[in-house]
Scaffold this active site. Sequence first.
Site, PDB file in Angstrom:
ATOM      1  N   GLU A 185       4.584   6.542   1.009  1.00 18.03           N
ATOM      2  CA  GLU A 185       4.008   5.554   1.928  1.00 18.03           C
ATOM      3  C   GLU A 185       3.671   4.300   1.131  1.00 18.03           C
ATOM      4  O   GLU A 185       2.980   4.359   0.111  1.00 18.03           O
ATOM      5  CB  GLU A 185       2.751   6.148   2.583  1.00 18.03           C
ATOM      6  CG  GLU A 185       2.087   5.174   3.522  1.00 18.03           C
ATOM      7  CD  GLU A 185       1.450   5.845   4.731  1.00 18.03           C
ATOM      8  OE1 GLU A 185       1.698   7.038   4.974  1.00 18.03           O
ATOM      9  OE2 GLU A 185       0.714   5.141   5.443  1.00 18.03           O
ATOM     10  N   ASN A 228      -2.712  10.259   4.045  1.00 17.64           N
ATOM     11  CA  ASN A 228      -2.279  10.794   5.337  1.00 17.64           C
ATOM     12  C   ASN A 228      -1.692  12.161   5.007  1.00 17.64           C
ATOM     13  O   ASN A 228      -0.512  12.297   4.725  1.00 17.64           O
ATOM     14  CB  ASN A 228      -1.251   9.873   5.994  1.00 17.64           C
ATOM     15  CG  ASN A 228      -1.857   8.508   6.284  1.00 17.64           C
ATOM     16  OD1 ASN A 228      -3.013   8.411   6.716  1.00 17.64           O
ATOM     17  ND2 ASN A 228      -1.118   7.452   6.019  1.00 17.64           N
ATOM     18  N   LYS A 305      -9.150  11.308   3.771  1.00 14.74           N
ATOM     19  CA  LYS A 305      -9.135  10.251   4.790  1.00 14.74           C
ATOM     20  C   LYS A 305      -9.368  10.964   6.115  1.00 14.74           C
ATOM     21  O   LYS A 305      -8.546  11.788   6.526  1.00 14.74           O
ATOM     22  CB  LYS A 305      -7.782   9.553   4.782  1.00 14.74           C
ATOM     23  CG  LYS A 305      -7.534   8.609   5.953  1.00 14.74           C
ATOM     24  CD  LYS A 305      -6.188   7.892   5.784  1.00 14.74           C
ATOM     25  CE  LYS A 305      -5.860   7.003   6.971  1.00 14.74           C
ATOM     26  NZ  LYS A 305      -4.593   6.269   6.784  1.00 14.74           N
ATOM     27  N   GLU A 309      -7.087   6.012  11.600  1.00 15.29           N
ATOM     28  CA  GLU A 309      -5.669   5.895  11.926  1.00 15.29           C
ATOM     29  C   GLU A 309      -5.093   7.238  12.382  1.00 15.29           C
ATOM     30  O   GLU A 309      -4.019   7.647  11.961  1.00 15.29           O
ATOM     31  CB  GLU A 309      -4.876   5.365  10.721  1.00 15.29           C
ATOM     32  CG  GLU A 309      -5.306   3.978  10.291  1.00 15.29           C
ATOM     33  CD  GLU A 309      -4.465   3.392   9.169  1.00 15.29           C
ATOM     34  OE1 GLU A 309      -3.986   4.163   8.325  1.00 15.29           O
ATOM     35  OE2 GLU A 309      -4.296   2.169   9.147  1.00 15.29           O
ATOM     36  N   ARG A 354     -12.774  -5.409  13.471  1.00  9.17           N
ATOM     37  CA  ARG A 354     -12.363  -4.295  12.618  1.00  9.17           C
ATOM     38  C   ARG A 354     -13.050  -4.331  11.253  1.00  9.17           C
ATOM     39  O   ARG A 354     -13.350  -3.278  10.688  1.00  9.17           O
ATOM     40  CB  ARG A 354     -10.848  -4.345  12.515  1.00  9.17           C
ATOM     41  CG  ARG A 354     -10.265  -3.684  11.337  1.00  9.17           C
ATOM     42  CD  ARG A 354      -9.611  -2.386  11.567  1.00  9.17           C
ATOM     43  NE  ARG A 354      -8.970  -2.053  10.313  1.00  9.17           N
ATOM     44  CZ  ARG A 354      -7.676  -2.191  10.081  1.00  9.17           C
ATOM     45  NH1 ARG A 354      -6.868  -2.565  11.050  1.00  9.17           N
ATOM     46  NH2 ARG A 354      -7.171  -1.921   8.905  1.00  9.17           N
ATOM     47  N   ASP A 383      -7.996  -4.748   4.544  1.00  6.62           N
ATOM     48  CA  ASP A 383      -6.914  -3.877   4.083  1.00  6.62           C
ATOM     49  C   ASP A 383      -6.031  -4.537   3.034  1.00  6.62           C
ATOM     50  O   ASP A 383      -4.919  -4.947   3.355  1.00  6.62           O
ATOM     51  CB  ASP A 383      -6.068  -3.456   5.294  1.00  6.62           C
ATOM     52  CG  ASP A 383      -5.219  -2.238   4.986  1.00  6.62           C
ATOM     53  OD1 ASP A 383      -5.369  -1.688   3.891  1.00  6.62           O
ATOM     54  OD2 ASP A 383      -4.415  -1.852   5.846  1.00  6.62           O
ATOM     55  N   GLU A 411       1.709  -3.723  -1.038  1.00  3.14           N
ATOM     56  CA  GLU A 411       2.057  -3.615   0.376  1.00  3.14           C
ATOM     57  C   GLU A 411       2.099  -4.969   1.084  1.00  3.14           C
ATOM     58  O   GLU A 411       3.024  -5.259   1.831  1.00  3.14           O
ATOM     59  CB  GLU A 411       1.044  -2.691   1.064  1.00  3.14           C
ATOM     60  CG  GLU A 411       1.199  -2.639   2.566  1.00  3.14           C
ATOM     61  CD  GLU A 411       0.186  -1.710   3.237  1.00  3.14           C
ATOM     62  OE1 GLU A 411      -0.593  -1.036   2.536  1.00  3.14           O
ATOM     63  OE2 GLU A 411       0.187  -1.669   4.485  1.00  3.14           O
TER      64      GLU A 411
HETATM   65  C1  BDP Z   1      -2.968   0.721   5.099  1.00  6.87           C
HETATM   66  C2  BDP Z   1      -1.556   1.183   5.031  1.00  6.87           C
HETATM   67  C3  BDP Z   1      -1.363   2.588   5.509  1.00  6.87           C
HETATM   68  C4  BDP Z   1      -2.378   3.502   4.838  1.00  6.87           C
HETATM   69  C5  BDP Z   1      -3.765   2.981   5.095  1.00  6.87           C
HETATM   70  C6  BDP Z   1      -4.822   3.740   4.307  1.00  6.87           C
HETATM   71  O1  BDP Z   1      -0.774   0.301   5.805  1.00  6.87           O
HETATM   72  O2  BDP Z   1      -0.048   2.962   5.219  1.00  6.87           O
HETATM   73  O3  BDP Z   1      -2.262   4.803   5.284  1.00  6.87           O
HETATM   74  O4  BDP Z   1      -3.861   1.662   4.651  1.00  6.87           O
HETATM   75  O5  BDP Z   1      -5.279   3.210   3.309  1.00  6.87           O
HETATM   76  O6  BDP Z   1      -3.040  -0.334   4.209  1.00  6.87           O
HETATM   77  O7  BDP Z   1      -5.229   4.822   4.696  1.00  6.87           O
END
Ligand code: BDP
Length: 724
Positions: A185, A228, A305, A309, A354, A383, A411
């Site tokens: 990821e 994740n 986590k 999400e 957010r 983020d 990213e």
């Molecule tokens: C975001 C990413 C996602 C990650 C999430 C995280 O886009 O892929 O899973 O953070 O940190 O930046 O959990």
Amino acid sequence: MLLLAAWCVASASVRAQAALPDEDGYDLWLRYRLVSSPGRLAEYRRGIHAIAIDASTPLLQSAARELQLGLSGLLGRPVTVARNANAAGVVIVGTRRSAAIASLGLQADLERAGAEGYMVRTMMVRGRQAVVIAANSDAGVLYGAFAFLRHLQVQGSLASLREVSTPRIQRRILDHWDNLDRSVERGYAGLSLWAWDSLPAVRNPRYRDYARANASIGINGTVLTNVNANATVLTAPYLAKVAALAHEFRPWGIRVYLTARFSAPIDIGRLKTADPLDPSVRKWWKDKTDEVYRAIPDFGGWLVKANSEGQPGPQDYRRTHADGANMLADAVGPHGGIVMWRAFVYSNEVPVDRVRQAADEFVALDGKFRPNVMVQVKNGALDFQPREPFHPLFGAMPKTPLVLELQVTKEYLGQDTHLAFLGPLFEEVLDADTWRAGRGTTVARVVDGSVDRHRISGVAGVANIGTDRNWTGSQFNQANWYAYGRLAWDHQLPSWMIAGEWIRQTLSNDPQVLAPVSRMMLGSREALVNYMTPLGLHHIMAEGHHYGPGPWVTGLNRADWTSTYYHRADTIGIGFDRTATGSNAVAQYAGPVRDQFASRATVPDENLLWFHHVRWTDRLRSGRTLWDELVYRYSAGVDSVRGIKRTWEGLAGRIDGARYREMDAFLGIQVREAKWWRDASLAYFQTFSRQPFPAGYERPAHPLEYYQRLRCPADRTRPRCDGV
Ligand code: BDP
């Protein structure tokens, strides 16, 4: 005449280039090439003949092996391990317990070195000059060995060598977002290094090289799996694979951690619930944890986590994050393990703002966690943007040890191709002042535990490593891995120094390379901020993959995944009002910081549109209107990248051809894409500002619709970012 001169320059550079063999970058900063300065080489050859080390443990064996490898390469002649520490030119290596070290009277330095640190020093031993590498632990010796090699790689003087160093943060961890199918990821460097199919039988030598590289910069932990999470990694066959990796990493001082999927008791344990207060669930985690420790006795602990999400978590059972974290903490506690519970939470209901969510949920939990729980907080509240103000939680949870989470993989910062050296970004966060306990309560001091006297401390970097031969997708991305490790060890190191070390070890010790490449690296992040998200703009990247501009992204299921949610451009102005008249996210910061951000008079330009909705025609500090300033900054970003590319072109022949050409091609992409970012963003924002381009600035090459139609890089049927 001119022609002749040009020919001479060209042929000189061709000659120089021919003299440098192609490199693929695999060796990272551990290249150990022959010392290029004749003076230094002579000095080292006079002063270094053999290594004296009692390599009686795996860590000391690693140190001995690395010293032999490194010194032989640097000196261009074999350097062997001698038992006898009494000859001249011996590098005496060991812990304070070893006979060779104990008699040297090094107590004061060793005291300062602490549990994991080291001392490296040239000194007289029984009338002869020697180098001494000493520590209180085997790991400290290993770090000292690498520090000595670094000193020689940057061609420091042997005569004046005297260094004592101790890490400021205890757990210095890389977080891999690696899936069990080997996809990564947000990875831009190939597949996951962990070849689950062939583990535990096959031990790819790369595992050891990965561990060596980490040990060389002081990283001492690795989370193997994605946040994740997939519970399959907790099944017996996978634990055997994890144990094999742990076995490879252990001689380099690196512990393994895993991500715990909160619903694992249901997913693989056949329970009906994952409620953290349910006795059967607690027992399941305790038994599972015991099983993990049987396979991996030095297992570091869990990273989680939860309720973010779409991930499962304690809130699914109306329990708190503390309930969830404490259950896991009770399971690892008896084994000395920890839980890193992430504060990157946002629920499925779209919030007021957010960026407020983490603090809204976590501040009330301060003091409710077990002592072996750390809350892991991203550097900024949103983020991993090119620039964000520091996360308010760093100034709001005195009773909880906080892990700072940085993203080494880029990213949102041009991923594999764009040059963006992250040292300055990391430094900016670490040095940010939370003011929680008065001036100087920096994020770094909160995280290292010194402000609140925490017993445990940690820092995590989301890794940018994969199976690409050069490890990180681009040669320059290696520098971000390096910078992360060096700052995790010592957050006081300035990034110019880190860049210099990396260049000397990885590219060249030639001063004609060092100065320009340092300039390129140190200016690169600010250039990127300018051509992507100047003046505090954020999250205006294309949807999903986050590559390229997408300020027009709107109307998705979740408003807080769209760009329009964040920039709020309208005909009057642009920016997110986070003051008391808006979401009031500023109130989450301690008084002086809140006041600074809340006032238009004092908010730094860098964060202006993060906190304020500003009229297009308002004048900024520069005297320019907001619109003109946006044009100016976007254009400055493009100009900087063009300058970076020109600087690199001036280095042809001074860097080996393979790495030179790769970087040159990437910089070509970056120049085109910086312009794409500028043109697309300004064409879009101009539909709101309705202001003309100020005189002297290029207009976008195409109409807005052109940029909105581009699919980059999602459309795999076309060459990369065709049309940019
Ligand atoms: C975001 C990413 C996602 C990650 C999430 C995280 O886009 O892929 O899973 O953070 O940190 O930046 O959990």
